[in-house]
Design a protein around this motif. Sequence first.
Motif, PDB file in Angstrom:
ATOM      1  N   PRO A 231      28.469  40.026  49.019  1.00 56.20           N
ATOM      2  CA  PRO A 231      29.675  39.161  49.620  1.00 56.20           C
ATOM      3  C   PRO A 231      30.732  38.858  48.284  1.00 56.20           C
ATOM      4  O   PRO A 231      31.673  38.679  48.574  1.00 56.20           O
ATOM      5  N   THR A 232      29.971  38.767  46.993  1.00 55.29           N
ATOM      6  CA  THR A 232      30.802  38.327  45.917  1.00 55.29           C
ATOM      7  C   THR A 232      32.021  39.582  45.928  1.00 55.29           C
ATOM      8  O   THR A 232      33.229  39.345  45.849  1.00 55.29           O
ATOM      9  N   HIS A 233      31.593  40.644  45.769  1.00 53.88           N
ATOM     10  CA  HIS A 233      32.376  41.966  45.586  1.00 53.88           C
ATOM     11  C   HIS A 233      33.256  42.195  46.952  1.00 53.88           C
ATOM     12  O   HIS A 233      34.602  42.304  46.563  1.00 53.88           O
ATOM     13  N   ALA A 234      32.721  41.798  47.984  1.00 60.99           N
ATOM     14  CA  ALA A 234      33.619  41.784  49.233  1.00 60.99           C
ATOM     15  C   ALA A 234      34.785  40.958  49.165  1.00 60.99           C
ATOM     16  O   ALA A 234      35.802  41.389  49.569  1.00 60.99           O
ATOM     17  N   HIS A 235      34.286  39.649  48.865  1.00 60.55           N
ATOM     18  CA  HIS A 235      35.637  38.664  48.477  1.00 60.55           C
ATOM     19  C   HIS A 235      36.375  38.827  47.687  1.00 60.55           C
ATOM     20  O   HIS A 235      37.801  38.685  47.691  1.00 60.55           O
ATOM     21  N   LEU A 236      36.181  39.177  46.520  1.00 57.33           N
ATOM     22  CA  LEU A 236      36.927  39.561  45.182  1.00 57.33           C
ATOM     23  C   LEU A 236      37.879  40.797  45.910  1.00 57.33           C
ATOM     24  O   LEU A 236      39.017  40.912  45.545  1.00 57.33           O
ATOM     25  N   MET A 237      37.583  41.820  46.417  1.00 59.89           N
ATOM     26  CA  MET A 237      38.110  43.043  46.836  1.00 59.89           C
ATOM     27  C   MET A 237      39.161  42.643  47.993  1.00 59.89           C
ATOM     28  O   MET A 237      40.300  42.766  47.940  1.00 59.89           O
ATOM     29  N   LEU A 238      38.758  41.810  49.110  1.00 59.03           N
ATOM     30  CA  LEU A 238      39.436  41.879  50.168  1.00 59.03           C
ATOM     31  C   LEU A 238      40.528  40.481  49.861  1.00 59.03           C
ATOM     32  O   LEU A 238      41.655  40.615  50.556  1.00 59.03           O
ATOM     33  N   PHE A 239      39.907  39.579  49.419  1.00 59.53           N
ATOM     34  CA  PHE A 239      40.829  38.271  49.086  1.00 59.53           C
ATOM     35  C   PHE A 239      41.725  38.616  47.763  1.00 59.53           C
ATOM     36  O   PHE A 239      42.878  38.566  47.782  1.00 59.53           O
ATOM     37  N   GLY A 240      40.841  38.874  46.794  1.00 55.22           N
ATOM     38  CA  GLY A 240      41.417  39.176  45.454  1.00 55.22           C
ATOM     39  C   GLY A 240      42.506  40.039  45.370  1.00 55.22           C
ATOM     40  O   GLY A 240      43.708  39.971  44.989  1.00 55.22           O
ATOM     41  N   TRP A 241      42.232  41.241  45.796  1.00 55.38           N
ATOM     42  CA  TRP A 241      43.095  42.411  45.694  1.00 55.38           C
ATOM     43  C   TRP A 241      43.936  42.544  47.205  1.00 55.38           C
ATOM     44  O   TRP A 241      45.236  42.275  46.915  1.00 55.38           O
ATOM     45  N   VAL A 242      43.366  42.860  48.478  1.00 56.98           N
ATOM     46  CA  VAL A 242      43.975  42.839  49.402  1.00 56.98           C
ATOM     47  C   VAL A 242      45.069  41.581  49.599  1.00 56.98           C
ATOM     48  O   VAL A 242      46.378  41.389  50.054  1.00 56.98           O
ATOM     49  N   GLY A 243      44.407  40.238  49.790  1.00 59.74           N
ATOM     50  CA  GLY A 243      44.997  39.255  50.160  1.00 59.74           C
ATOM     51  C   GLY A 243      46.199  38.864  49.350  1.00 59.74           C
ATOM     52  O   GLY A 243      47.179  38.745  49.790  1.00 59.74           O
ATOM     53  N   MET A 244      45.981  38.887  47.982  1.00 65.89           N
ATOM     54  CA  MET A 244      47.145  38.401  47.051  1.00 65.89           C
ATOM     55  C   MET A 244      48.378  39.508  47.055  1.00 65.89           C
ATOM     56  O   MET A 244      49.307  39.316  46.794  1.00 65.89           O
ATOM     57  N   THR A 245      47.814  40.774  47.413  1.00 65.88           N
ATOM     58  CA  THR A 245      48.846  41.600  47.638  1.00 65.88           C
ATOM     59  C   THR A 245      49.610  41.423  48.717  1.00 65.88           C
ATOM     60  O   THR A 245      50.821  41.627  48.799  1.00 65.88           O
ATOM     61  N   ILE A 246      48.925  41.062  49.936  1.00 67.39           N
ATOM     62  CA  ILE A 246      49.708  40.775  50.909  1.00 67.39           C
ATOM     63  C   ILE A 246      50.648  39.432  50.733  1.00 67.39           C
ATOM     64  O   ILE A 246      51.755  39.558  51.179  1.00 67.39           O
ATOM     65  N   TYR A 247      50.222  38.619  50.121  1.00 67.09           N
ATOM     66  CA  TYR A 247      51.025  37.481  49.610  1.00 67.09           C
ATOM     67  C   TYR A 247      52.527  38.014  48.715  1.00 67.09           C
ATOM     68  O   TYR A 247      53.584  37.354  49.017  1.00 67.09           O
ATOM     69  N   ALA A 248      52.059  38.744  47.976  1.00 69.59           N
ATOM     70  CA  ALA A 248      53.271  39.426  47.022  1.00 69.59           C
ATOM     71  C   ALA A 248      54.165  40.184  47.945  1.00 69.59           C
ATOM     72  O   ALA A 248      55.562  39.964  47.904  1.00 69.59           O
TER      73      ALA A 248
END
Length: 126
Positions: free
Chosen positions: A38-55
């Motif tokens: 779960p830690t990995h999943a949230h880092l990847m999907l929110f940290g990488w994918v989510g932050m990229t979507i904001y950008a």
Amino acid sequence: MMGNTLVATYFRSSVIYALLGMALGLHMAASHDHGQMPTHAHLMLFGWVGMTIYAVFYRLYPDAASGLLPRIHAVLAHAALIGLVVGLFIIYGGDPEGGDPIAAISSIILVLNMVLFAVIVWKGTR
Ligand code: HEM
Ligand code: HEM
């Protein structure tokens, strides 16, 4: 100018989160212990994918990046993600009581902050 800073900060932090998430993924694979999934999943999907979507959003709608709200949203987004990930890491590291309050507070901030982003999106795409 202001908008560009926001976009650059989101892109730059997203690759940092991706590297941290992948390091954790590699660690899970190598150790055959997927306990931190779960830690990995949230880092990847929110940290990488989510932050990229904001950008990408602020790049597509530069006018939406002006004003105080996008700045408040950005600070809370990073704080809540880091809090959620640290909380999950502690929980799945074997201390549910220790990690739970951190994960809970961060999750509530995350949801309220998504309401704020919804407002920014609706205003910015009119
Ligand atoms: C170096 C690259 C990566 C490694 C070594 C890695 C490793 C892993 C491992 C070992 C698991 C646990 C699988 C299981 O127990 O079922 C996992 C789950 C997961 N990974 Fe990765 N991963 C990598 C990259 C990514 C990327 C790029 C993303 C998304 C953008 C991602 C998203 C996820 C998600 C969402 C899960 C949870 C899947 C589920 O709920 O069943 N991972 N990863
Ligand atoms: C308020 C924010 C959030 C909360 C409280 C939350 C909570 C949770 C919980 C409790 C799980 C189950 C973990 C388990 O025991 O397996 C989970 C899984 C998952 N969440 Fe979230 N989440 C949030 C936001 C997000 C966001 C924004 C994303 C993606 C952009 C996401 C992607 C995932 C994925 C892919 C899984 C399955 C991976 C796994 O089972 O480990 N979550 N989440």
